[in-house]
Design an enzyme around this catalytic site. Structure first.
Site, PDB file in Angstrom:
ATOM      1  N   TYR A 179       0.841  -1.193   0.000  1.00  0.00           N
ATOM      2  CA  TYR A 179       0.000   0.000   0.000  1.00  0.00           C
ATOM      3  C   TYR A 179       0.884   1.253   0.000  1.00  0.00           C
ATOM      4  CZ  TYR A 179      -3.729  -3.354   0.654  1.00  0.00           C
ATOM      5  OH  TYR A 179      -4.584  -4.407   0.471  1.00  0.00           O
ATOM      6  N   GLY A 316      -4.457 -13.888  12.302  1.00  0.00           N
ATOM      7  CA  GLY A 316      -5.457 -13.344  11.414  1.00  0.00           C
ATOM      8  C   GLY A 316      -6.655 -14.257  11.266  1.00  0.00           C
ATOM      9  N   ARG A 317      -6.612 -15.116  10.273  1.00  0.00           N
ATOM     10  CA  ARG A 317      -7.774 -15.948   9.969  1.00  0.00           C
ATOM     11  C   ARG A 317      -8.268 -16.793  11.139  1.00  0.00           C
ATOM     12  NH1 ARG A 317      -7.886 -17.694   3.612  1.00  0.00           N
ATOM     13  NH2 ARG A 317      -7.727 -15.571   2.780  1.00  0.00           N
TER      14      ARG A 317
END
Length: 363
Positions: A179, A316-317
């Protein structure tokens, strides 16, 4: 011996344990990029994490790159997030918001007045973004003019102040995964010839100015940073010397006395050994809490904290499908399976309906 379940103080924030919910884009914000009732419940359910890092939230309208991602730059968004932070704090949790500007990983349909996204470069990324009906190629950006950059830096500062107004315990600046900040850092993307390009010192300048602005506004003890030195996410090609680049970046941040740095080791959501990198050398240049991420499971997380190689581990997941992940890790209980079809967009299904251990026992 320190364990994953011990409390820790990071900067000015006291945490009950060292298990962190990593930032996870879910594309469920409401009109105006405002968090909804569903978001309040989603984060409340996961408040047993030592720290929640929210989904990435854009610092300005130009920072948006995905449909229905939340923002943190206007009064409605602040009010929406205040409901989230109040719910998490009522459960005894701690929560910081991830500050995000996607740069070139966007689409003109998401930009004010349909304008091109902005970046360090005018080169289009070989990447896709989410527009609700699926993923589409990102649009060609335009390179920020040198005199435009201070306003972008200011948007991070103002968003950090908004975060404090919304009741967050701090912020994490998103400097990873290809990003905007990463687009300035890497010479594989940054083709500038001004004071923000070419040399390592110049390419680190934007990151440093952002972190100085944010820490100056809310204090280094409530400011963190996410980095991903070698990930190829979002067409972020390898820098010509990532070790030197990121060691310089982390060293330059030392005077700010940041609360933490979160490092994605290897390829984001992929191979941990994607490319060689000496993460220990990076940590040696930082004087705050060190948080590691990417593919950690119970035993590897226990080991990395016990060894002192990291202070915290972000998951995370596993936190998507296990709202009570802390308890499951503590008790070595089985984890719920993840429904990948519900990751992006939608409603409660695959968001707030995953069962806890107690619900499974009584079902």
């Amino acid at each position: 011996m320190t364990t994953l379940f011990d409390p820790i103080r990071i900067g000015d924030i006291d945490l009950a344990n060292r298990i962190v919910m990593a930032p996870l884009t879910r594309n469920r914000a409401g009109p105006g990029q405002v968090p909804t009732d569903l978001a309040v419940e989603y984060y409340r359910q996961r408040a047993s994490a030592g720290l929640i890092i929210t989904e990435a939230s854009q610092v300005c309208p130009e920072g948006q790159g995905y449909l229905d991602s939340p923002g943190i730059h206007d009064a409605r968004q602040v009010a929406g997030w205040r409901r989230v932070t109040d719910a998490v704090h009522a459960e005894g949790g701690r929560i910081v918001i991830q500050l995000w500007h996607v740069g070139r990983i966007s689409h003109v349909s998401l930009q004010p007045n349909g304008q091109p996204p902005v970046s360090s470069t005018a080169r289009q990324a070989d990447a896709k973004t989410y527009l609700g009906t699926g993923f589409v190629p990102v649009s060609t950006p335009r390179a920020l003019a040198t005199d435009e950059i201070p306003a972008v830096v200011a948007s991070y500062r103002d968003a950090a102040r908004c975060a404090m107004d919304a009741g967050f315990d701090g912020v994490e600046v998103h400097g990873a995964n290809g990003y905007l900040i990463d687009q300035f850092l890497r010479d594989s993307v940054n083709d500038r010839t001004d004071r923000y390009g070419a040399s390592i010192e110049n390419r680190v300048r934007f990151l440093l100015e952002v972190m100085q602005a944010v820490a100056g506004a809310i204090g280094g003890g409530r400011t963190g940073l996410r980095l991903s030195p070698v990930t190829p996410s979002n067409d972020a090609g390898q820098d010509s010397d990532p070790q030197a680049l990121f060691e310089h970046a982390v060293g330059a941040l030392a005077p700010l006395r940041l609360a933490f740095i979160e490092v994605v080791e290897g390829q984001t959501a992929g191979a941990r050994d994607y490319a060689p990198f000496d993460y220990a050398a990076l940590r040696a240049r930082f004087n705050g809490a060190w948080m590691v991420n990417n593919g950690y499971q119970r035993q590897t997380a226990l080991d990395v904290v016990a060894s002192g190689a990291a202070d915290l581990v972000s998951f995370g997941r596993p936190f998507i499908s296990n709202p009570d992940l802390v308890r499951r890790l503590r008790e070595n209980a089985p984890l719920n399976a993840l429904d990948t079809s519900t990751l992006y967009g939608g409603g409660a299904r695959g968001y707030t309906d995953y069962p806890t251990l107690d619900r499974q026992v009584t079902a």
